[in-house]
Design a protein around this motif. Sequence first.
Motif, PDB file in Angstrom:
ATOM      1  N   VAL A   1      10.849 -10.370   1.136  1.00 37.08           N
ATOM      2  CA  VAL A   1      10.937  -9.558  -0.072  1.00 37.08           C
ATOM      3  C   VAL A   1       9.998  -8.368   0.081  1.00 37.08           C
ATOM      4  O   VAL A   1       8.844  -8.545   0.481  1.00 37.08           O
ATOM      5  N   ARG A   2      10.494  -7.174  -0.216  1.00 33.37           N
ATOM      6  CA  ARG A   2       9.662  -5.979  -0.148  1.00 33.37           C
ATOM      7  C   ARG A   2       9.721  -5.298  -1.510  1.00 33.37           C
ATOM      8  O   ARG A   2      10.778  -5.158  -2.094  1.00 33.37           O
ATOM      9  N   ALA A   3       8.570  -4.898  -2.007  1.00 35.47           N
ATOM     10  CA  ALA A   3       8.494  -4.158  -3.264  1.00 35.47           C
ATOM     11  C   ALA A   3       7.524  -3.008  -3.082  1.00 35.47           C
ATOM     12  O   ALA A   3       6.652  -3.052  -2.215  1.00 35.47           O
ATOM     13  N   HIS A   4       7.687  -1.970  -3.873  1.00 37.18           N
ATOM     14  CA  HIS A   4       6.727  -0.876  -3.836  1.00 37.18           C
ATOM     15  C   HIS A   4       6.459  -0.416  -5.268  1.00 37.18           C
ATOM     16  O   HIS A   4       7.287  -0.600  -6.155  1.00 37.18           O
ATOM     17  N   PHE A   5       5.278   0.096  -5.461  1.00 40.85           N
ATOM     18  CA  PHE A   5       4.926   0.629  -6.773  1.00 40.85           C
ATOM     19  C   PHE A   5       3.961   1.783  -6.596  1.00 40.85           C
ATOM     20  O   PHE A   5       3.280   1.898  -5.586  1.00 40.85           O
TER      21      PHE A   5
ATOM     22  N   VAL B   1       3.030  -0.696  -0.803  1.00 42.29           N
ATOM     23  CA  VAL B   1       4.182  -1.467  -0.351  1.00 42.29           C
ATOM     24  C   VAL B   1       3.693  -2.886  -0.115  1.00 42.29           C
ATOM     25  O   VAL B   1       2.667  -3.104   0.542  1.00 42.29           O
ATOM     26  N   VAL B   2       4.410  -3.853  -0.675  1.00 41.20           N
ATOM     27  CA  VAL B   2       4.037  -5.265  -0.547  1.00 41.20           C
ATOM     28  C   VAL B   2       5.185  -6.002   0.126  1.00 41.20           C
ATOM     29  O   VAL B   2       6.329  -5.934  -0.333  1.00 41.20           O
ATOM     30  N   ASP B   3       4.905  -6.683   1.227  1.00 43.80           N
ATOM     31  CA  ASP B   3       5.887  -7.514   1.920  1.00 43.80           C
ATOM     32  C   ASP B   3       5.460  -8.967   1.794  1.00 43.80           C
ATOM     33  O   ASP B   3       4.297  -9.298   2.053  1.00 43.80           O
ATOM     34  N   VAL B   4       6.403  -9.828   1.417  1.00 41.37           N
ATOM     35  CA  VAL B   4       6.145 -11.261   1.318  1.00 41.37           C
ATOM     36  C   VAL B   4       7.227 -11.981   2.116  1.00 41.37           C
ATOM     37  O   VAL B   4       8.404 -11.655   2.000  1.00 41.37           O
ATOM     38  N   VAL B   5       6.820 -12.954   2.916  1.00 38.65           N
ATOM     39  CA  VAL B   5       7.774 -13.731   3.709  1.00 38.65           C
ATOM     40  C   VAL B   5       7.572 -15.211   3.390  1.00 38.65           C
ATOM     41  O   VAL B   5       6.460 -15.730   3.473  1.00 38.65           O
ATOM     42  N   PHE B   6       8.671 -15.870   3.010  1.00 39.15           N
ATOM     43  CA  PHE B   6       8.680 -17.317   2.793  1.00 39.15           C
ATOM     44  C   PHE B   6       9.544 -17.903   3.900  1.00 39.15           C
ATOM     45  O   PHE B   6      10.633 -17.411   4.168  1.00 39.15           O
TER      46      PHE B   6
END
Length: 50
Positions: free
Chosen positions: A6-10, A33-38
Amino acid sequence: MYRLCVRAHFMIAHSFKGEIFGPAQRTHGATYVVDVVFQRPRAGPRRAGN
């Protein structure tokens, strides 16, 4: 291996009050930019004990 990314940016904008902050008294901002990996060995629901 099953992986969900999941990638999000703010963006933020702010300013500081007080002469001590110099140019930061004017509005300025940043973009993050935030990257999260499950991940897990296999897809599907978890079973009790796993």
